[in-house]
Design a protein around this motif. Sequence first.
Motif, PDB file in Angstrom:
ATOM      1  N   PRO A  50       0.651  -1.184   0.030  1.00 16.60           N
ATOM      2  CA  PRO A  50       0.221  -0.142   0.339  1.00 16.60           C
ATOM      3  C   PRO A  50       0.680   1.152  -0.022  1.00 16.60           C
ATOM      4  CG  PRO A  50      -0.375  -0.861   2.401  1.00 16.60           C
ATOM      5  CD  PRO A  50       0.894  -1.654   1.522  1.00 16.60           C
ATOM      6  N   PHE A  51       1.865   1.392   1.194  1.00 17.58           N
ATOM      7  CA  PHE A  51       3.125   2.581   0.715  1.00 17.58           C
ATOM      8  C   PHE A  51       3.678   3.294  -0.038  1.00 17.58           C
ATOM      9  CE2 PHE A  51       5.368  -0.373   3.586  1.00 17.58           C
ATOM     10  CZ  PHE A  51       6.804   0.279   2.903  1.00 17.58           C
ATOM     11  N   LEU A  52       4.318   1.409  -1.088  1.00 15.86           N
ATOM     12  CA  LEU A  52       4.868   2.003  -1.970  1.00 15.86           C
ATOM     13  C   LEU A  52       4.596   2.749  -3.771  1.00 15.86           C
ATOM     14  CD1 LEU A  52       7.427  -1.145  -2.391  1.00 15.86           C
ATOM     15  CD2 LEU A  52       7.930   0.935  -1.961  1.00 15.86           C
ATOM     16  N   PRO A  53       3.440   2.201  -3.540  1.00 18.91           N
ATOM     17  CA  PRO A  53       3.237   3.805  -4.555  1.00 18.91           C
ATOM     18  C   PRO A  53       2.918   4.689  -4.526  1.00 18.91           C
ATOM     19  CG  PRO A  53       1.746   1.481  -4.528  1.00 18.91           C
ATOM     20  CD  PRO A  53       2.355   1.099  -3.482  1.00 18.91           C
ATOM     21  N   ASN A 115      15.717   5.038   0.578  1.00 21.12           N
ATOM     22  CA  ASN A 115      15.116   6.007   0.832  1.00 21.12           C
ATOM     23  C   ASN A 115      16.244   7.096   0.969  1.00 21.12           C
ATOM     24  OD1 ASN A 115      15.933   5.610   3.770  1.00 21.12           O
ATOM     25  ND2 ASN A 115      14.598   7.501   3.770  1.00 21.12           N
ATOM     26  N   ARG A 116      17.661   6.661   0.615  1.00 15.48           N
ATOM     27  CA  ARG A 116      18.633   7.890   1.075  1.00 15.48           C
ATOM     28  C   ARG A 116      19.058   7.625  -0.227  1.00 15.48           C
ATOM     29  NH1 ARG A 116      21.856   7.061   6.684  1.00 15.48           N
ATOM     30  NH2 ARG A 116      19.780   6.852   7.719  1.00 15.48           N
ATOM     31  N   ILE A 117      18.777   7.136  -1.512  1.00 17.37           N
ATOM     32  CA  ILE A 117      19.175   6.434  -3.157  1.00 17.37           C
ATOM     33  C   ILE A 117      19.063   8.340  -3.419  1.00 17.37           C
ATOM     34  CG2 ILE A 117      19.546   5.198  -4.610  1.00 17.37           C
ATOM     35  CD1 ILE A 117      20.264   3.097  -2.797  1.00 17.37           C
ATOM     36  N   ALA A 173      -3.085 -10.614   4.212  1.00 16.53           N
ATOM     37  CA  ALA A 173      -3.879  -9.903   4.133  1.00 16.53           C
ATOM     38  C   ALA A 173      -3.517  -9.055   5.229  1.00 16.53           C
ATOM     39  CB  ALA A 173      -5.741 -10.608   5.092  1.00 16.53           C
ATOM     40  N   PHE A 174      -2.756  -8.482   6.548  1.00  9.06           N
ATOM     41  CA  PHE A 174      -2.801  -7.924   7.688  1.00  9.06           C
ATOM     42  C   PHE A 174      -1.630  -7.435   7.314  1.00  9.06           C
ATOM     43  CE2 PHE A 174      -0.429  -7.132  11.614  1.00  9.06           C
ATOM     44  CZ  PHE A 174      -0.800  -6.573  12.281  1.00  9.06           C
ATOM     45  N   GLY A 175      -0.108  -7.150   6.520  1.00  5.94           N
ATOM     46  CA  GLY A 175       0.499  -7.227   6.000  1.00  5.94           C
ATOM     47  C   GLY A 175       0.212  -5.530   5.808  1.00  5.94           C
ATOM     48  N   PRO A 176      -0.392  -5.415   4.191  1.00  6.49           N
ATOM     49  CA  PRO A 176      -1.002  -4.220   4.171  1.00  6.49           C
ATOM     50  C   PRO A 176      -1.195  -3.144   4.972  1.00  6.49           C
ATOM     51  CG  PRO A 176      -1.292  -5.861   2.555  1.00  6.49           C
ATOM     52  CD  PRO A 176      -0.855  -6.871   4.428  1.00  6.49           C
ATOM     53  N   PHE A 177      -1.938  -4.098   6.048  1.00 11.51           N
ATOM     54  CA  PHE A 177      -2.641  -3.031   7.155  1.00 11.51           C
ATOM     55  C   PHE A 177      -1.421  -2.533   8.211  1.00 11.51           C
ATOM     56  CE2 PHE A 177      -4.151  -2.616  11.348  1.00 11.51           C
ATOM     57  CZ  PHE A 177      -4.545  -1.607  11.453  1.00 11.51           C
ATOM     58  N   MET A 178      -0.686  -3.263   8.493  1.00 13.34           N
ATOM     59  CA  MET A 178       0.520  -2.866   9.294  1.00 13.34           C
ATOM     60  C   MET A 178       1.111  -2.385   8.464  1.00 13.34           C
ATOM     61  SD  MET A 178       2.196  -3.428  12.075  1.00 13.34           S
ATOM     62  CE  MET A 178       1.651  -4.066  13.145  1.00 13.34           C
ATOM     63  N   GLY A 179       1.990  -2.560   7.308  1.00 12.61           N
ATOM     64  CA  GLY A 179       3.121  -1.694   6.280  1.00 12.61           C
ATOM     65  C   GLY A 179       2.368  -0.057   6.128  1.00 12.61           C
ATOM     66  N   SER A 180       1.036  -0.049   6.071  1.00 10.38           N
ATOM     67  CA  SER A 180       0.014   1.279   6.035  1.00 10.38           C
ATOM     68  C   SER A 180       0.128   1.982   7.335  1.00 10.38           C
ATOM     69  CB  SER A 180      -1.459   1.267   6.304  1.00 10.38           C
ATOM     70  OG  SER A 180      -1.085   0.521   4.178  1.00 10.38           O
ATOM     71  N   LEU A 181       0.314   1.114   8.392  1.00  9.05           N
ATOM     72  CA  LEU A 181       0.241   2.081  10.176  1.00  9.05           C
ATOM     73  C   LEU A 181       1.470   2.587  10.460  1.00  9.05           C
ATOM     74  CD1 LEU A 181      -1.668  -0.496  12.084  1.00  9.05           C
ATOM     75  CD2 LEU A 181      -2.241   1.538  11.417  1.00  9.05           C
ATOM     76  N   LEU A 182       2.624   1.557   9.689  1.00  9.45           N
ATOM     77  CA  LEU A 182       4.440   2.277   9.721  1.00  9.45           C
ATOM     78  C   LEU A 182       4.141   3.348   9.000  1.00  9.45           C
ATOM     79  CD1 LEU A 182       5.428  -2.018  10.305  1.00  9.45           C
ATOM     80  CD2 LEU A 182       5.236  -0.223  11.861  1.00  9.45           C
ATOM     81  N   ASP A 184       2.727   4.729   8.003  1.00  8.12           N
ATOM     82  CA  ASP A 184       2.009   6.480   8.085  1.00  8.12           C
ATOM     83  C   ASP A 184       2.379   7.349   9.415  1.00  8.12           C
ATOM     84  OD1 ASP A 184      -0.120   9.266   7.805  1.00  8.12           O
ATOM     85  OD2 ASP A 184      -0.707   7.421  10.237  1.00  8.12           O
ATOM     86  N   TYR A 185       3.172   6.911  10.589  1.00  3.78           N
ATOM     87  CA  TYR A 185       3.631   6.532  11.727  1.00  3.78           C
ATOM     88  C   TYR A 185       5.333   8.051  11.185  1.00  3.78           C
ATOM     89  CZ  TYR A 185       6.389   6.509  16.309  1.00  3.78           C
ATOM     90  OH  TYR A 185       6.655   6.399  17.427  1.00  3.78           O
ATOM     91  N   GLY A 186       6.102   6.166  10.505  1.00  5.06           N
ATOM     92  CA  GLY A 186       7.059   6.795  10.892  1.00  5.06           C
ATOM     93  C   GLY A 186       8.097   7.293   9.455  1.00  5.06           C
ATOM     94  N   GLY A 187       7.325   7.278   8.247  1.00  3.36           N
ATOM     95  CA  GLY A 187       8.149   6.815   7.004  1.00  3.36           C
ATOM     96  C   GLY A 187       7.886   5.655   6.453  1.00  3.36           C
ATOM     97  N   TYR A 188       8.910   6.173   5.456  1.00  2.04           N
ATOM     98  CA  TYR A 188       9.852   4.800   4.343  1.00  2.04           C
ATOM     99  C   TYR A 188      10.619   3.430   4.997  1.00  2.04           C
ATOM    100  CZ  TYR A 188      12.113   2.236   0.976  1.00  2.04           C
ATOM    101  OH  TYR A 188      12.525   1.869   0.091  1.00  2.04           O
TER     102      TYR A 188
END
Length: 440
Positions: A50-53, A115-117, A173-182, A184-188
């Motif tokens: 969910p967050f890579l795009p 993200n530093r590249i 199913a839980f992975g995208p939700f967890m990825g979105s939370l992380l 949103d909280y702390g970035g890439y």
Amino acid sequence: MEGESEMQNEPSTSTASSFHNLSKPKLIYAFTVVTVVLALGFCLYSLPAPFLPLYHAGRNVSSVWDGVILGVVPVGYLISCTLTDHLMEHFTFKPILMTGSFVLGSIFIINSFFNRIANNAIYIALSCLFRVFAGIATGFIAVTSFGALTKLVPTRIATVTALAEAALNGAQAFGPFMGSLLFDYGGYSIAFWLPGLVVLCCVLIEITIPRVNTLPEKSDLNDASKVWGDPWILLAAWHCAACQVLLYFHLPTLAPFVERSLGMSVVWTGLALLVNTSTIIISAPPLGWLIDKFNPYFFVMFSSVILPFLYMCIGPIPLFHLATSKLQVMLVLALLGFFVPMGCTPILLIMFDVYKMRNGGKMSISASNTIISIYCSCFPLGGCIGSFSAGILSLYMPFEWSTGGLGFLFIVQSVLSFIYCWKVSELKKCTNGERKPLLE
């Protein structure tokens, strides 16, 4: 039916009694650790989706690369399934499982620095490369986990398979939700290094798993070639892959269809897909128990009758003159979450049964490991074919016709499945009294 149940309570292979001599507490501990590690591996499998795009849009990376970077993971997974078969001829499951966890966790931690590249070309190249290796590491975890679990409980193959599939589907199913939370909280960075660290720490826990024999005898190593050379086993595996095509085909094009036909946002599409996955998770354990108790061939045939017509209704195909509704789409996706596993879960048990029937009622650890490797490879193969073909067909035909057409095409697969199950039944009658396959 009761005779089949009694037969299945016997060891499923000639060496089943030597797979482990663990006490019940140690058996439960080993089963729990392996299942949790399997779930964590597949949580990371889908976590960046969910967050890579969103991240790529911020650094002006074309959306084309979203699909490529996410899509190369099952390619690595598929490669890994064939490699793990050979590794398990020389190593027990623990070192391979630990290697998979170590590599997967390390890749995510290293990925957190991407993200530093500054150069996008280098970023894309490294992202694709590392995601392939993440898929390979996930394959190491999946094949060895299924191999260990089926040897821990060799008399309940379908139940064990269903529980493992429920765990990995729930984690996916839980992975995208967890990825979105992380994200949103702390970035890439935190979205990669924190889950990577958790999986990396699992290596320390995996050391404590009691020993389970997954190492074949040297005299049995040729049995792997028997499996790969047996069309009856490969035909069963193909049915599993074909069912997975149905599970993945609509994923790339469902959201635009829902927006066009129902006027609903991508959030509604995500909810519908969550219902689909939830059905798999909830129904898998009781379905596995039923398959172990009764004839697995019946479940394959029954799902083959339902699936093609069910898939024609997801659009639905215009030939049916049915109006598209939110209830219809949601209901079809929920039913797919039940009937697709019904066509896949019995396959491992059937592959074991067919091998035994054609090899004097015996099955070595080498043959078992190879069959499990092939079974695990069916899922990324079906996923790749489904997603890739849907993307191409979307250029030439609308969602309703592409999904409906695939439903019609699956009728051919259903007929082949019926012929396969009937032919195997005939072969079983011919060997009755001479050989002792898993089912009678």
